[in-house]
Each structure stands twice: as C-alpha cells, then as structure tokens.
Scaffold this active site. Structure first.
Site, PDB file in Angstrom:
ATOM      1  N   SER A 196     -10.993  11.692 -55.474  1.00 23.82           N
ATOM      2  CA  SER A 196     -12.063  11.788 -54.472  1.00 23.82           C
ATOM      3  C   SER A 196     -13.431  12.038 -55.084  1.00 23.82           C
ATOM      4  O   SER A 196     -14.305  12.634 -54.466  1.00 23.82           O
ATOM      5  CB  SER A 196     -11.749  12.888 -53.439  1.00 23.82           C
ATOM      6  OG  SER A 196     -10.613  12.551 -52.684  1.00 23.82           O
ATOM      7  N   GLU A 237      -8.254  18.459 -53.072  1.00 24.85           N
ATOM      8  CA  GLU A 237      -8.315  17.417 -52.050  1.00 24.85           C
ATOM      9  C   GLU A 237      -7.526  17.777 -50.791  1.00 24.85           C
ATOM     10  O   GLU A 237      -7.154  16.905 -50.008  1.00 24.85           O
ATOM     11  CB  GLU A 237      -7.805  16.097 -52.632  1.00 24.85           C
ATOM     12  CG  GLU A 237      -8.636  15.571 -53.782  1.00 24.85           C
ATOM     13  CD  GLU A 237      -8.101  14.258 -54.327  1.00 24.85           C
ATOM     14  OE1 GLU A 237      -8.255  13.231 -53.642  1.00 24.85           O
ATOM     15  OE2 GLU A 237      -7.527  14.263 -55.424  1.00 24.85           O
ATOM     16  N   ASN A 243      -4.807   4.735 -57.882  1.00 24.01           N
ATOM     17  CA  ASN A 243      -4.464   5.782 -56.919  1.00 24.01           C
ATOM     18  C   ASN A 243      -3.067   5.518 -56.374  1.00 24.01           C
ATOM     19  O   ASN A 243      -2.795   4.417 -55.881  1.00 24.01           O
ATOM     20  CB  ASN A 243      -5.452   5.789 -55.751  1.00 24.01           C
ATOM     21  CG  ASN A 243      -6.885   6.002 -56.207  1.00 24.01           C
ATOM     22  OD1 ASN A 243      -7.356   7.119 -56.301  1.00 24.01           O
ATOM     23  ND2 ASN A 243      -7.582   4.916 -56.512  1.00 24.01           N
ATOM     24  N   TYR A 289     -16.609  10.483 -47.627  1.00 28.14           N
ATOM     25  CA  TYR A 289     -16.062  11.226 -46.501  1.00 28.14           C
ATOM     26  C   TYR A 289     -17.080  11.795 -45.512  1.00 28.14           C
ATOM     27  O   TYR A 289     -16.698  12.193 -44.416  1.00 28.14           O
ATOM     28  CB  TYR A 289     -15.201  12.388 -47.034  1.00 28.14           C
ATOM     29  CG  TYR A 289     -14.104  11.938 -47.955  1.00 28.14           C
ATOM     30  CD1 TYR A 289     -13.066  11.138 -47.494  1.00 28.14           C
ATOM     31  CD2 TYR A 289     -14.110  12.296 -49.301  1.00 28.14           C
ATOM     32  CE1 TYR A 289     -12.057  10.716 -48.337  1.00 28.14           C
ATOM     33  CE2 TYR A 289     -13.102  11.884 -50.159  1.00 28.14           C
ATOM     34  CZ  TYR A 289     -12.080  11.089 -49.675  1.00 28.14           C
ATOM     35  OH  TYR A 289     -11.092  10.675 -50.521  1.00 28.14           O
ATOM     36  N   ARG A 333      -3.638   1.869 -54.783  1.00 29.53           N
ATOM     37  CA  ARG A 333      -4.958   1.241 -54.727  1.00 29.53           C
ATOM     38  C   ARG A 333      -5.569   1.255 -56.121  1.00 29.53           C
ATOM     39  O   ARG A 333      -5.424   2.218 -56.864  1.00 29.53           O
ATOM     40  CB  ARG A 333      -5.864   2.019 -53.761  1.00 29.53           C
ATOM     41  CG  ARG A 333      -7.017   1.210 -53.171  1.00 29.53           C
ATOM     42  CD  ARG A 333      -7.955   2.090 -52.361  1.00 29.53           C
ATOM     43  NE  ARG A 333      -8.774   2.913 -53.239  1.00 29.53           N
ATOM     44  CZ  ARG A 333      -8.984   4.221 -53.055  1.00 29.53           C
ATOM     45  NH1 ARG A 333      -8.443   4.855 -52.042  1.00 29.53           N
ATOM     46  NH2 ARG A 333      -9.755   4.887 -53.906  1.00 29.53           N
ATOM     47  N   GLU A 388      -9.937   3.029 -61.955  1.00 26.95           N
ATOM     48  CA  GLU A 388      -8.828   3.961 -61.856  1.00 26.95           C
ATOM     49  C   GLU A 388      -7.795   3.483 -60.848  1.00 26.95           C
ATOM     50  O   GLU A 388      -8.046   2.560 -60.063  1.00 26.95           O
ATOM     51  CB  GLU A 388      -9.318   5.356 -61.460  1.00 26.95           C
ATOM     52  CG  GLU A 388     -10.018   5.418 -60.124  1.00 26.95           C
ATOM     53  CD  GLU A 388     -10.554   6.819 -59.829  1.00 26.95           C
ATOM     54  OE1 GLU A 388      -9.868   7.567 -59.103  1.00 26.95           O
ATOM     55  OE2 GLU A 388     -11.640   7.165 -60.334  1.00 26.95           O
ATOM     56  N   ASP A 448      -9.279   0.635 -58.171  1.00 21.68           N
ATOM     57  CA  ASP A 448     -10.728   0.571 -57.991  1.00 21.68           C
ATOM     58  C   ASP A 448     -11.380  -0.149 -59.167  1.00 21.68           C
ATOM     59  O   ASP A 448     -10.945  -0.003 -60.321  1.00 21.68           O
ATOM     60  CB  ASP A 448     -11.311   1.972 -57.867  1.00 21.68           C
ATOM     61  CG  ASP A 448     -10.774   2.723 -56.661  1.00 21.68           C
ATOM     62  OD1 ASP A 448     -10.330   2.063 -55.699  1.00 21.68           O
ATOM     63  OD2 ASP A 448     -10.785   3.968 -56.676  1.00 21.68           O
ATOM     64  N   GLY A 457      -6.136   7.592 -49.542  1.00 26.40           N
ATOM     65  CA  GLY A 457      -6.402   8.108 -48.207  1.00 26.40           C
ATOM     66  C   GLY A 457      -5.778   7.249 -47.124  1.00 26.40           C
ATOM     67  O   GLY A 457      -5.729   6.020 -47.235  1.00 26.40           O
TER      68      GLY A 457
END
Length: 316
Positions: free
Chosen positions: A157, A25, A279, A223, A262, A277, A264, A283
C-alpha cells in the site's frame, strides 16, 4: 472473461474470511474482507468473519472451518507465514502458497528473480540497516539517475515509500524506511505511466492505468484522494495489452504466485514496460483495482469473490 464453475454453496463447507490482522495495512484489510464476506453471504455460502488479531488461528479447527479466504494484506497474512500455519493445520486456503507469498511480498527478492530471468525491471540498489552508510547516497543517486524511489522491502500500500532527487533526501528517506524494514529497496524512478494487471487462474484481466496529481501513486492517492483517475480500458493498443498480459503471467509464475494476484508496472516514455512489484492478496473493496479489471472482463464482484474462494479448492 474468466469463467467461474458454479458449485452448490454447501460444497465449500464452513468458510472463514480472514481479515484485519496486525499489519500496517489492517484498515485496508478490514474493507476488503467485509466486502468479500458480504458478497459470499449473498451467494448463500456459509461464510464467517475471522480476525487473527482477535482470536487464535487454532480456533479455525475448534470451530470446524472447511477453508479460509485470506483477505489479510501485508505482513502476517500476505508473506507466507499465515499460509504456512494453515498448511500445518491442514486447512485449505486461497491464493498463493508459502513460497509464492513470501517471494511476492519481498520487493528485493522479486526484482532479483526477475532480473535473473531477464524480465524488465528498473535498476536498483539495496540498503541494509545494520551496514548502511549515509555517505554512499551521493554515489547511489549518480548510479540510478538522480531520481529514485525508496521502498521498505516488505510493506504494501505504498507504506514507507518516498520519491527523492538528492543525496540528502535519500539518506533521510532510507532512515524513514528502516522504521518499517531492515532492508530497503532504492529503485531508479521511471518517468511515465503506471499500470496494473490483475491475474485470475492463470489469465490476465484487462490492464488499468492510474493517474494522480500527487508526486506518485502513494497511500493517499490509493485510498483517500478523490483526484486519482483510473482508466480501464487503459488505452494500450491490442498488441501492447497482449504484451503486458503475457509479461504479467510470466512475472507472477516466476515468483511461484498462483490462484489470483496483481502485477504493477511503469511504462517509460519510449513505451517500454518495467515490473514494479507483485501482490498476492490485492485490495478487494468495491472500488479496488482487481474488481475494476474483473468488471471490464464481464465479471460481477460476486463472481470474482467466488473465483477467489475457488482457488482454495485446488488445495482441497
């Protein structure tokens, strides 16, 4: 809105914004780190670029940095290893600690903990490279509903992820995922909408709903594609928004996550939420999800960057 207690720029000392690194990443990390560095400099903070792929972390001591803003995504920055190294060096850093970073990075360990605590997450199976038998794929598909997601345990990602709907596809996808990790998560596919909730200092920011015409919300959708749509407000009712925020805080805390991050989710057709998951270093480009949620909560990107920096003060 999450408030940021203002301190004089000098109170933070010399700040290293750590980004780049050697993970898969790296390119995303470069974007996040440059955006945060620019933002902190605009606030008058003595911030500097630091890429651990280019110089040894012991340079942090030699160059007399006071603290580190970790903007490394993936392995080597988000999995607890850099956090442990910084603790040994005695340098405060942002976000989750060693344990929280390691647990959140590992999708399998995350799901096992959530499942143990009774938090909602999709059914799953685990494939281990050293003992994987391709002949088991048909039975796995039958147990998980004949439509699954294959995910390397410790990549972000959406790298190495594949959606499959046959035993033959599953066997191929697992072998592809083994290129990234020796442990692979095989997860029941939840048909519905994908959401994400950003967390900042124990508070949930407004949820975001993502929509893509692609097979799933993959690396390209995140992205590269112009066709991905983001909805913030997400369209949930006030009750559902509260439910999702509370679940996000519980899920993050269960994994020892702290500071910012974060979570999800998927929401099925019946309105039920399932944890995907966590994070710990999401980002942070101007177009990323956390800044989008912060903006909806009334925070400028500079406010958010400063709030992330301030999580390092907890370890001061």
């Amino acid at each position: 809105m999450t408030n940021v207690n203002p301190l004089a720029p000098s109170a933070y000392g010399k700040v290293a914004v750590m980004f780049g690194g050697k993970s898969a990443e790296r390119e995303v990390s470069l974007l996040s780190g440059n955006a945060v560095l620019k933002s902190l400099l605009s606030l008058g903070i003595d911030a500097h670029r630091f890429d651990p792929a280019e110089q040894a972390i012991t340079e942090l001591l030699k160059q007399q940095f006071s603290r580190v803003v970790i903007m490394l995504h993936g392995r080597g920055g988000e999995d607890g290893t850099m956090q442990g190294a910084l603790q040994l060096l005695g340098i405060p850093y942002t976000g989750s600690g060693v344990l929280g970073s390691a647990l959140c990075m590992d999708k399998i360990k995350s799901k096992q903990i959530w499942q143990t605590l009774g938090l909602p997450t999709a059914q799953y199976e685990i494939a281990v490279k050293s003992s994987f038998d391709a002949g088991s794929c048909e039975a796995i598909m039958a147990r998980l509903g004949n439509e699954v997601m294959v995910k390397p345990a410790q990549e972000g990602s959406s790298i190495g992820m594949t959606k499959v709907n046959s035993a033959q596809q599953l066997a191929t996808a697992i072998q592809d995922a083994f290129k990234y990790d020796e442990h692979v998560l095989i997860e029941q596919f939840i048909q519905g909408s994908e959401f994400t909730v950003s967390l900042l200092n124990g508070q949930a920011l407004p949820s975001i709903r993502m929509s893509t015409p692609r097979v799933f919300y993959d690396y390209t959708a995140k992205y590269q594609a112009d066709s991905t749509q983001y909805f913030c407000p997400s369209g949930l009712s006030a009750e559902q928004e509260q439910e999702l925020g509370t679940l996000s805080i519980k899920a993050f805390s269960a994994l020892s996550g702290s500071g910012w991050g974060r979570i999800d989710f998927m929401q099925d057709k019946g309105g039920n939420f399932y944890l995907l998951e966590a994070n710990t270093v999401p980002g942070m480009t101007e177009k990323s999800l956390v800044p989008m949620a912060a903006k909806q909560a009334g925070m400028r990107f500079s406010d958010l960057s400063l709030a992330v920096l301030q999580t390092s003060m907890e370890r001061g």
